[in-house]
Write an enzyme that holds these catalytic residues in place. Structure first.
Site, PDB file in Angstrom:
ATOM      1  N   SER A 130      -0.620  -8.170  -2.964  1.00  0.00           N
ATOM      2  CA  SER A 130      -0.493  -7.952  -4.308  1.00  0.00           C
ATOM      3  C   SER A 130       0.340  -8.935  -5.205  1.00  0.00           C
ATOM      4  CB  SER A 130      -0.057  -6.796  -4.626  1.00  0.00           C
ATOM      5  OG  SER A 130       1.181  -6.263  -4.136  1.00  0.00           O
ATOM      6  N   HIS A 156      -6.333  -4.035  -3.342  1.00  0.00           N
ATOM      7  CA  HIS A 156      -6.689  -4.843  -4.414  1.00  0.00           C
ATOM      8  C   HIS A 156      -8.056  -5.662  -4.232  1.00  0.00           C
ATOM      9  CE1 HIS A 156      -2.618  -4.777  -6.354  1.00  0.00           C
ATOM     10  NE2 HIS A 156      -2.352  -4.380  -5.206  1.00  0.00           N
ATOM     11  N   LYS A 190      -7.644   0.842  -9.064  1.00  0.00           N
ATOM     12  CA  LYS A 190      -7.388  -0.490  -9.517  1.00  0.00           C
ATOM     13  C   LYS A 190      -8.586  -0.867 -10.037  1.00  0.00           C
ATOM     14  CE  LYS A 190      -3.208  -1.669  -6.979  1.00  0.00           C
ATOM     15  NZ  LYS A 190      -2.948  -0.272  -6.342  1.00  0.00           N
TER      16      LYS A 190
END
Length: 404
Positions: free
Chosen positions: A196, A224, A254
Site C-alpha cells: 500500500s 489492494h 477498497k
C-alpha cells in the site's frame, strides 16, 4: 476519571500527544461530505458536527473503482437493509444470512477457491486467520501491513522477517531455520500482494517456489488487489497461482467500496476458521447492507470497464509526474511520489491542498527515513480534466517547495 491523569497509576495522554506533535506525527480528522472523486471537506471539528466548506479533488482514497457512490451499489445496499441494518449476532448464532452466503459464493468463484468466509474487516480476517492457524514459524515480508504484524504477535509464533519482495532472502532464512529448527514445525509465508505504501507487487511465483521447496504454506493479503487485477480476483488470479497459494485473504472496503474482509481457500480451511478464528467467532456478522453492496461491487468490477478507466488514469498521472521530474515508484494504481525529506513532503502536501487537491504525505515511521512521499491514488471516476488539474497542482506546488 481522575482530575490529574499524571498522578498515581493513570496515563499522561496529554504528554503523549505533545510528543507526537513535536515529532510531526499527530493526526487529525478532516471529514468529507461524500466519498467521491471530488468532495467538500471540513476542518477537524473534534466532538462537534462538521461544517463542510472547501471542495477538493480527492487523490488519497482507496475507492479505486469509484463504486462507493455508484447507484447500482447503493441500490444493492438498500435491498440489503430489508434483511436488517445489522446482522444482530455472531454468524454462528443468528447472524448468518443469505446475503452473506451469496457474497461468499461469488468471492470463492472469483478467487477460484472451494469456499470463502467473510469477516467484519480485513484487519479481523488477518489477525484471526494467522492466530487460528498457530504456526510454529511465520516468514513475513518486512513491509507487510500492520494487521499481518499484529496477527503474527497474536499467534505467538517465531516470526522471521525477510527482505522486502526478496525470494532469495526468504530462501536463505528458511534454510537457516531448517538447520536450527525441528522437522515437524508448521511454517507459514505471509505477504501482501500489492503493497500500500510502495505500490509494488510481490513476486508471488518465486515466493511460492521457495515455500514449496521447504513444505511451507503461503498466505497472501490481496487488500489492494481485489477488484483491480485478475478479473477482479487479484494478483493470485492474474499470475495463475490459485493452486499454489493455500490462503487468499482480502478486504471489501477498497475497490469493492463496502466494509469487511474475506478468506478464500479449500473447504477444510474455511471450516476450521469458522470454528477457530476468534475474530470471526466472537464478532457480530457483517452488516447485511455491506454484504449486499460488496457483492454488487464485485460483479461490476469483474465487467472490466471501470478497471480500464482506472489504468488509463494511472498511466496519464505517472507519465505526467515523471515528465515533470518527480520520482514515482510502483507498478500499480498506487503512485508513491517520492520526496525524501519529511518536512518537504508535508509542505508539498499542504501546497497541494491549497490548490484543492488531497494527496496524503506519508512519512516515517510509516515509511523508512529518507523516503517520505506523497501517495497518489486516482479512481476510475476521475475525469480527464480532474487528472489534468492534479498534474497542474503538482507542477505548481513542486516549484514552490523547490522540488522542480
Amino acid at each position: 476519571m481522575a482530575d490529574d491523569a499524571t498522578t498515581g497509576r493513570g496515563f499522561d495522554l496529554d504528554r503523549r500527544l505533545r510528543e507526537r506533535e513535536r515529532a510531526n506525527l499527530r493526526r487529525q480528522l478532516d471529514p468529507a461530505a461524500t466519498v467521491e472523486a471530488r468532495a467538500r471537506f471540513a476542518e477537524d471539528p473534534k466532538g462537534s458536527a462538521p461544517t463542510f466548506e472547501t471542495e477538493r479533488l480527492v487523490f488519497a482514497s482507496n475507492n479505486y473503482l469509484g463504486l462507493a457512490t455508484d447507484d447500482r451499489v447503493r441500490r444493492a445496499a438498500e435491498r440489503g437493509v430489508s434483511v436488517g441494518t445489522g446482522a444482530g449476532a455472531s454468524r454462528l448464532i443468528t447472524g448468518d444470512t443469505g446475503l452473506h452466503r451469496g457474497l461468499e459464493r461469488d468471492l470463492a468463484a472469483c478467487k477460484r477457491a472451494d469456499r470463502a468466509l467473510v469477516f467484519s474487516s480485513g484487519y479481523a480476517a488477518n489477525v484471526g486467520t494467522i492466530a487460528a492457524l498457530s504456526p510454529d514459524v511465520i516468514f513475513s515480508d518486512e513491509l507487510n501491513h500492520a494487521s499481518i504484524i499484529d496477527g503474527c504477535r497474536l499467534a505467538d509464533a517465531a516470526t522471521v522477517v525477510y527482505d522486502h519482495c526478496d525470494p532469495d532472502d526468504l530462501r536463505d532464512r528458511m534454510a537457516a531455520r531448517e538447520r536450527a529448527g525441528s522437522d515437524d514445525e508448521a511454517w507459514l509465508v505471509v505477504t501482501d500482494t500489492v503493497f500500500s505504501m510502495d505500490g509494488d507487487v510481490a513476486p508471488l511465483a518465486e515466493l511460492c517456489a521457495v515455500a514449496d521447496a521447504f513444505g511451507a504454506w503461503v498466505m497472501v493479503d490481496e487488500a489492494h488487489a481485489t477488484g483491480v487485477f485478475g478479473d477482479g480476483g487479484g494478483i493470485v488470479q492474474r499470475e495463475g497461482l490459485t493452486d499454489r497459494v493455500e490462503i487468499q485473504l482480502g478486504t471489501l472496503s477498497k475497490a469493492l467500496a463496502s466494509q469487511g474482509g474475506y478468506v478464500a481457500g479449500d473447504e477444510t480451511l474455511v471450516e476450521y476458521l469458522l470454528n477457530a478464528a476468534r475474530s470471526f467467532v466472537f464478532s457480530t456478522g457483517l452488516a447485511p447492507p455491506a454484504a449486499a453492496a460488496a457483492r454488487e461491487a464485485l460483479r461490476i468490477a469483474r465487467e472490466g470497464e471501470r478497471t480500464a478507466r482506472l489504468w488509463a488514469h494511472v498511466e496519464t498521472l505517472r507519465d505526467g509526474l515523471e515528465a515533470m521530474g518527480y520520482e514515482v515508484w510502483g507498478q500499480t494504481q498506487i503512485l508513491p511520489v517520492v520526496v525524501g525529506d519529511r518536512r518537504v513532503a508535508l509542505e508539498l502536501g499542504e501546497r497541494l491542498r491549497e490548490r484543492d487537491v488531497v494527496a496524503t504525505p506519508i512519512r516515517p515511521p510509516t515509511v523508512p527515513d529518507g523516503t517520505s512521499r506523497i501517495r497518489v491514488t486516482p479512481t476510475a471516476t476521475h475525469t480527464d480534466a480532474e487528472i489534468r488539474a492534479c498534474l497542474d497542482a503538482f507542477e505548481a506546488a513542486g516549484r514552490e517547495v523547490g522540488l522542480l
